[in-house]
Motif scaffolding. Structure first.
Motif, short mmCIF file in Angstrom:
data_model
loop_
_atom_site.label_atom_id
_atom_site.label_comp_id
_atom_site.label_asym_id
_atom_site.label_seq_id
_atom_site.Cartn_x
_atom_site.Cartn_y
_atom_site.Cartn_z
N ALA A 288 0.82 -1.21 0.00
CA ALA A 288 0.00 0.00 0.00
C ALA A 288 0.85 1.27 0.00
O ALA A 288 0.50 2.25 -0.66
CB ALA A 288 -0.95 0.00 1.19
N ASP A 289 1.97 1.27 0.71
CA ASP A 289 2.81 2.48 0.72
C ASP A 289 3.39 2.76 -0.65
O ASP A 289 3.46 3.90 -1.10
CB ASP A 289 3.88 2.43 1.80
N ARG B 205 0.65 4.24 -2.84
CA ARG B 205 0.48 5.66 -2.54
C ARG B 205 1.53 6.50 -3.25
O ARG B 205 1.23 7.55 -3.81
CB ARG B 205 0.54 5.89 -1.03
N GLU B 206 2.77 6.04 -3.25
CA GLU B 206 3.87 6.77 -3.90
C GLU B 206 3.71 6.79 -5.41
O GLU B 206 4.00 7.80 -6.06
CB GLU B 206 5.21 6.13 -3.56
N PHE C 74 -0.28 8.53 -6.68
CA PHE C 74 -0.75 9.83 -6.22
C PHE C 74 0.40 10.84 -6.25
O PHE C 74 1.54 10.49 -6.00
CB PHE C 74 -1.30 9.75 -4.78
N ALA D 177 -1.56 11.97 -1.48
CA ALA D 177 -1.83 10.57 -1.22
C ALA D 177 -2.65 10.41 0.06
O ALA D 177 -2.41 11.11 1.05
CB ALA D 177 -0.53 9.79 -1.10
N PRO D 178 -3.60 9.50 0.05
CA PRO D 178 -4.37 9.22 1.27
C PRO D 178 -3.47 8.53 2.29
O PRO D 178 -2.44 7.95 1.94
CB PRO D 178 -5.46 8.27 0.78
N ASP D 179 -3.87 8.58 3.56
CA ASP D 179 -3.05 7.89 4.56
C ASP D 179 -3.27 6.38 4.46
O ASP D 179 -4.17 5.90 3.77
CB ASP D 179 -3.30 8.43 5.97
N MET D 180 -2.42 5.64 5.14
CA MET D 180 -2.44 4.18 5.04
C MET D 180 -3.76 3.59 5.54
O MET D 180 -4.26 2.62 4.98
CB MET D 180 -1.27 3.59 5.83
N VAL E 156 -6.28 3.82 2.69
CA VAL E 156 -6.04 2.81 1.65
C VAL E 156 -6.49 1.44 2.15
O VAL E 156 -7.15 0.68 1.42
CB VAL E 156 -4.56 2.80 1.22
#
Length: 72
Positions: free
Chosen positions: A6-7, A10-11, A14, A19-22, A25
């Motif tokens: 997921a991290d 995000r990178e 977005f 980017a939304p927080d973890m 997601v």
């Protein structure tokens, strides 16, 4: 199926600062708004399915998906 953490999602998907927080997601995957799996509490995104869901800017289906994801 190509899974990414997921991290990394995000990178990759977005712009910096947007980017939304973890937790967000994770909830998207849990609620099946974003394709992926949760394994041992870790969130992975199915990048192939995600990319197939993200068509051009004029696609109404994509715009509706985004509205559902962000609660619009």
């Amino acid at each position: 199926m190509k899974l990414i953490k997921a991290d990394r999602f995000r990178e990759t998907c977005f712009e910096e600062g947007s980017a939304p927080d973890m937790r967000t997601v994770h909830s998207w995957v849990k609620d099946r708004l974003v394709p992926g799996v949760i394994i041992n509490g870790r969130t992975y995104i199915d990048l192939d399915k995600w990319e197939s869901m993200v068509p051009n800017d004029n696609d109404n289906e994509f715009n509706e998906l985004i509205a559902r994801v962000i609660g619009g």
